[in-house]
Design a protein around this motif. Structure first.
Motif, PDB file in Angstrom:
ATOM      1  N   ARG A 199      -8.080  -1.197 -11.020  1.00 43.74           N
ATOM      2  CA  ARG A 199      -7.381  -2.473 -11.135  1.00 43.74           C
ATOM      3  C   ARG A 199      -7.684  -3.113 -12.476  1.00 43.74           C
ATOM      4  N   ASP A 241     -13.308 -12.674  -8.556  1.00 46.21           N
ATOM      5  CA  ASP A 241     -14.764 -12.696  -8.664  1.00 46.21           C
ATOM      6  C   ASP A 241     -15.291 -13.941  -9.359  1.00 46.21           C
ATOM      7  N   ASN A 244       0.813  -1.214   0.000  1.00 39.42           N
ATOM      8  CA  ASN A 244       0.000   0.000   0.000  1.00 39.42           C
ATOM      9  C   ASN A 244       0.848   1.266   0.000  1.00 39.42           C
ATOM     10  N   GLU A 248     -12.484 -14.805  -2.373  1.00 41.85           N
ATOM     11  CA  GLU A 248     -11.514 -13.848  -1.848  1.00 41.85           C
ATOM     12  C   GLU A 248     -10.387 -13.583  -2.843  1.00 41.85           C
ATOM     13  N   ALA A 302      -7.761  -0.290  -4.944  1.00 35.25           N
ATOM     14  CA  ALA A 302      -8.956   0.475  -4.575  1.00 35.25           C
ATOM     15  C   ALA A 302      -8.724   1.340  -3.342  1.00 35.25           C
ATOM     16  N   ASN A 303      -7.784   0.941  -2.478  1.00 34.67           N
ATOM     17  CA  ASN A 303      -7.486   1.764  -1.302  1.00 34.67           C
ATOM     18  C   ASN A 303      -7.033   3.163  -1.691  1.00 34.67           C
ATOM     19  N   SER A 306      -5.993 -11.720  -1.611  1.00 34.11           N
ATOM     20  CA  SER A 306      -6.963 -10.621  -1.524  1.00 34.11           C
ATOM     21  C   SER A 306      -6.357  -9.267  -1.160  1.00 34.11           C
ATOM     22  N   PRO A 307      -5.358  -9.154  -0.256  1.00 35.27           N
ATOM     23  CA  PRO A 307      -4.789  -7.831  -0.019  1.00 35.27           C
ATOM     24  C   PRO A 307      -4.146  -7.209  -1.258  1.00 35.27           C
ATOM     25  N   LEU A 342      -5.308  -7.892  -4.394  1.00 40.10           N
ATOM     26  CA  LEU A 342      -6.472  -7.538  -5.207  1.00 40.10           C
ATOM     27  C   LEU A 342      -7.108  -6.231  -4.742  1.00 40.10           C
ATOM     28  N   ASN A 343      -7.162  -6.041  -3.433  1.00 41.27           N
ATOM     29  CA  ASN A 343      -7.888  -4.897  -2.874  1.00 41.27           C
ATOM     30  C   ASN A 343      -7.051  -3.632  -2.765  1.00 41.27           C
TER      31      ASN A 343
END
Length: 382
Positions: free
Chosen positions: A130, A351, A96, A348, A124-125, A117-118, A120-121
């Motif tokens: 993405r 999709d 991040n 997780e 968006a943070n 998942s961290p 993947l996500n």
């Protein structure tokens, strides 16, 4: 000294995330946390440090930096400088930090899917779009990177999040494949943020290759994130490190702390030093045990769990199980409720992964045997 890895330790009511997530009658086979006791040299290093009565803010000493420089050179033929190391409380904060500080505002981030998942996500943070690049199994059940598709996708992004070795596929990237990925990123001026936390858990004689080790041009745009946490089972000590060989990139990366990513756990630094300096015998024993567990799991799935398919993991202690042929709408929920086995939900990791589950085989064999017996009974009784 060899350890008894078959013993199942009681972890209920110890504050373990893995063992607290579900009711006591559920066998947890989900989060990437092994059920093996920590190596004795690490435990002794922690005891020695606790003999000193002060536990204030801590920094990495030169001895730790040199230990890591030596480890990377010896194991990966990767030659870095002590000042290239940036210490962090975890790999996820490093991912991040890199995206927030180094990725241009609004720019795309490429992620190979399925993925942890961290990763993947993370885009968006920071309000970064993405772009997914799916893996597809070939005729041999391998998951090669589609270099042509990668080249095309890199036209619309400025960053690549790489999972190397790959979680959840257990994929070890070949040198030529990594070189093609790195060269494409150089060609398109794309930042590489490489999560290499599973670098020390490989099977069948394979050897990890850090992507930044392949050329100076690739290294100049790389933030490589590593930790002893997975291989030596010390994730709770919250210690990791980044290797950033480009001084300008490193300065900008460090600026991404922004009051959120503070100093590193004092005991974590001690454990990391002990792991990389003295933990090789323990790790060799654990890796051999994990490979045996992997092979036992593969045989059990083939002979006792019809309808589930597993590509043999080349790394990590995580198995990616394809449950499509079971014709169960939500296999993670099915095994949780009917078998009392907690697996990670495929959703997780992407999709379109709802018919997959991830199983953690980093555990004593009796625990793995019990989980498989429960899963087998649940399928026979449905």
């Amino acid at each position: 000294m060899r350890m008894d890895l078959n013993s199942v330790y009681q972890r209920l009511n110890t504050g373990s995330k893995k063992w607290s997530q579900y009711p006591e009658d559920v066998l947890p086979m989900w989060v990437a946390d092994m059920d093996f006791p920590v190596a004795e040299p690490i435990m002794q290093a922690l005891k020695n440090r606790l003999e000193h009565p002060l536990l204030g803010y801590s920094v990495a000493q030169d001895t730790l930096r040199q230990t890591l420089v030596t480890h990377l050179a010896h194991h990966y033929d990767w030659h870095i400088l002590p000042e290239d190391l940036v210490f962090l409380p975890g790999v996820e904060p490093g991912v991040n930090m890199a995206l927030n500080t180094l990725a241009p505002s609004g720019s795309g981030v490429l992620v190979q899917t399925p993925n942890y998942s961290p990763l993947l996500n993370a885009p968006a943070n920071w309000k970064l779009p993405r772009v997914d690049l799916p893996f597809h199994a070939d005729a041999n059940g391998e998951y090669p990177t589609d270099i042509a598709a990668l080249q095309s996708a890199l036209l619309s992004v400025r960053s690549l999040l790489l999972s190397n070795p790959h979680n959840p596929l257990g994929k070890v990237f070949e040198r030529e494949e990594l070189r093609a990925i790195g060269d494409a990123c150089v060609q398109h001026d794309v930042l590489i943020v490489s999560d290499e936390i599973h670098a020390d858990i490989l099977f069948d004689g394979r050897r990890h290759i850090p992507i930044a080790s392949l050329s100076r041009e690739i290294a100049a745009r790389c933030v490589t994130l590593m930790s002893a946490s997975k291989a030596w089972n010390i994730a709770g000590l919250k210690t990791a490190f980044a290797v950033v060989q480009n001084p300008e990139l490193r300065e900008r990366f460090n600026a991404g702390r922004l009051g959120l990513v503070d100093s590193v756990n004092a005991l974590g630094l001690e454990a990391t030093q002990a792991a990389y300096r003295l933990g090789a015998p323990w790790l060799a024993q654990v890796n051999a045990y994990l490979q045996d567990n992997r092979d036992y799991l593969a045989h059990a799935i083939k002979t006792r769990l019809p309808g589930i398919r597993m590509h043999l993991p080349q790394s990590t202690y995580l198995a990616w199980l394809d449950c499509t042929a079971l014709d169960i709408e939500h296999p993670q929920q099915f095994f949780l409720t009917q078998a009392k086995v907690a697996l990670s939900d495929g959703l997780e990791f992407g999709d379109d992964c709802g018919h997959f589950v991830r199983l953690n085989f980093g555990c004593p064999r009796p625990m793995l045997e019990e989980a498989l017996a429960r899963m087998e009974r649940s399928l026979l009784q449905r």
